[in-house]
Design an enzyme around this catalytic site. Structure first.
Site, mmCIF file in Angstrom:
data_model
loop_
_atom_site.group_PDB
_atom_site.id
_atom_site.type_symbol
_atom_site.label_atom_id
_atom_site.label_comp_id
_atom_site.label_asym_id
_atom_site.label_seq_id
_atom_site.Cartn_x
_atom_site.Cartn_y
_atom_site.Cartn_z
ATOM 1 N N ARG A 168 -10.339 -3.445 41.736
ATOM 2 C CA ARG A 168 -11.121 -3.758 40.541
ATOM 3 C C ARG A 168 -11.582 -5.222 40.531
ATOM 4 O O ARG A 168 -11.634 -5.860 39.485
ATOM 5 C CB ARG A 168 -10.339 -3.442 39.258
ATOM 6 C CG ARG A 168 -9.905 -2.005 39.138
ATOM 7 C CD ARG A 168 -11.087 -1.046 39.074
ATOM 8 N NE ARG A 168 -10.618 0.326 39.103
ATOM 9 C CZ ARG A 168 -10.482 1.053 40.210
ATOM 10 N NH1 ARG A 168 -10.797 0.537 41.390
ATOM 11 N NH2 ARG A 168 -10.035 2.285 40.160
ATOM 12 N N SER B 221 -11.029 3.461 31.000
ATOM 13 C CA SER B 221 -9.692 2.879 31.169
ATOM 14 C C SER B 221 -9.728 1.433 30.684
ATOM 15 O O SER B 221 -10.424 0.598 31.263
ATOM 16 C CB SER B 221 -9.274 2.935 32.632
ATOM 17 O OG SER B 221 -9.183 4.275 33.066
ATOM 18 N N GLU C 78 -9.614 -4.361 31.257
ATOM 19 C CA GLU C 78 -10.699 -4.152 32.217
ATOM 20 C C GLU C 78 -12.058 -4.517 31.622
ATOM 21 O O GLU C 78 -12.858 -5.168 32.274
ATOM 22 C CB GLU C 78 -10.681 -2.701 32.705
ATOM 23 C CG GLU C 78 -11.503 -2.460 33.946
ATOM 24 C CD GLU C 78 -11.192 -1.117 34.609
ATOM 25 O OE1 GLU C 78 -12.118 -0.541 35.182
ATOM 26 O OE2 GLU C 78 -10.028 -0.681 34.553
#
Length: 359
Positions: free
Chosen positions: A168, A245, A351
């Site tokens: 990520r 998420s 995130e």
């Protein structure tokens, strides 16, 4: 500069979380040159700039954004080469819908992105945080990323190795220096998926992990998995009014993971549930943010009947139940983050990007 310009423009409808105030100025661009010109104009005026892609990873402050928001609406999918040996090389404009591109890839027999079906947002955002799901991430298929470098005032091309892809993360993240113009993917010409790596996906398909299935079957199985978790956008379903998420899965040093296991046993009992453990190539250990949230006492639907709540389908999604503000989202996310840290000593990292405020 060819663009559409609006003043005091609402931003909430342009994000999947559907919260936040207006932009002082919204500029929508439809060509790469227009995108570069718009960014240069804002930089020359020394004004605040926010680049808006699909809005699937943003939580905009209730006060909005005081500068210029440049909305990327470029289009184009170009097959640069295709052969059995070298694969299929496809250049995709930053403003193309990611899932539409995946759908086309599966239909054309281009393998390599099928497990990323159903992810919202636009193509240009995918290399920034190395988007991934169900055993695939875009770093496995990205050949090049073409960007406008705001510091050098020039267009540059990054090869895959130059992107510094990790979980990520990439060289493009947490910096406003690079504006993605297009992304080139190297895909495999085959009607079969890449090996199925994700256990639940393999179970849903009725195959063993490592098996390959027709691309269309893989795509539908992924979409089914995501629908069950509220991760496919549906305007009528508030479980999908989210950023997907909300927290990344923690990656811990071996000693830190051992300490976490001891703490989990103390909290949940020696015969209680065991923390998920996923070894990383560098020796560290990844665990599940969703597990941490649930075992810290934040179950599905936590926060209901409030305006912001965890999804009723998946604990990892912070959702807008229809009338939430950015402050409501921030408060709930902060409560979950702090609760997990108190329970297990692990601080979750969000995130999505908070614009105009912090978590």
């Amino acid at each position: 500069m060819t663009a559409t310009i609006e003043s005091d423009a609402p931003l909430a409808p342009l994000t999947t979380m559907r919260v936040g105030g207006p932009a002082a100025r919204l500029v929508t661009v439809t060509t790469p040159d227009g995108l570069v010109d718009a960014v240069r104009e804002v930089d020359d005026a020394d004004e605040p700039l926010l680049l808006l892609s699909g809005g699937s990873n943003l939580v905009i402050a209730d006060d909005g954004f005081p500068g210029t928001v440049v909305r990327i609406a470029t289009e184009g999918i170009e097959v640069e080469s295709a052969d059995a040996c070298g694969g299929v090389t496809v250049r995709v404009a930053a403003g193309e819908s990611w899932d539409s591109f995946v759908e086309r890839a599966c239909g054309e027999g281009w393998s390599g992105v099928e497990a990323l079906s159903g992810i919202p947002g636009l193509v240009g955002a995918t290399p920034v945080q190395n988007v991934g799901a169900y055993g695939q991430d875009v770093s496995q298929t990205i050949a090049q990323v073409r960007v406008f470098d705001r510091d050098r005032q020039t267009v540059r091309t990054f090869a895959n190795a130059d992107c510094a892809f990790t979980y990520r993360h990439s060289v493009f993240k947490q910096t406003g220096r690079y504006v993605v113009l297009d992304v080139t993917f190297q895909l495999r010409p085959t009607e079969l998926s890449q090996p199925i790596r994700y256990a639940d996906l393999a179970t849903g398909l009725g195959v063993a992990q490592g098996d390959r299935v027709p691309l269309g079957d893989a795509r539908e199985a992924v979409l089914e998995q995501r629908r069950r978790r509220g991760m496919v956008l549906d305007a009528a379903d508030h479980d999908t009014w989210s950023c997907g998420s909300f927290f990344t899965n923690p990656i811990l040093a071996v000693a830190d993971f051992a300490a976490f296991e001891r703490r989990a046993a103390e909290r949940l009992g020696p015969d209680g549930p065991v923390p998920p453990r996923f070894p990383e190539a560098d020796g560290r250990v990844k665990t599940s943010a969703a597990w941490l949230i649930d075992k810290a006492g934040f179950g599905k639907g936590f926060g209901l009947p409030g305006p912001a709540a965890l999804s009723t389908k998946h604990t990892l999604a912070v959702t807008n139940r229809g009338a939430a503000t950015a402050a409501d989202i921030r408060a709930l996310a902060g409560e979950v983050r702090d609760g997990v840290q108190a329970a297990f000593g692990i601080r979750l990292v969000n995130e999505p990007v908070f614009v105009g405020h912090e978590l």
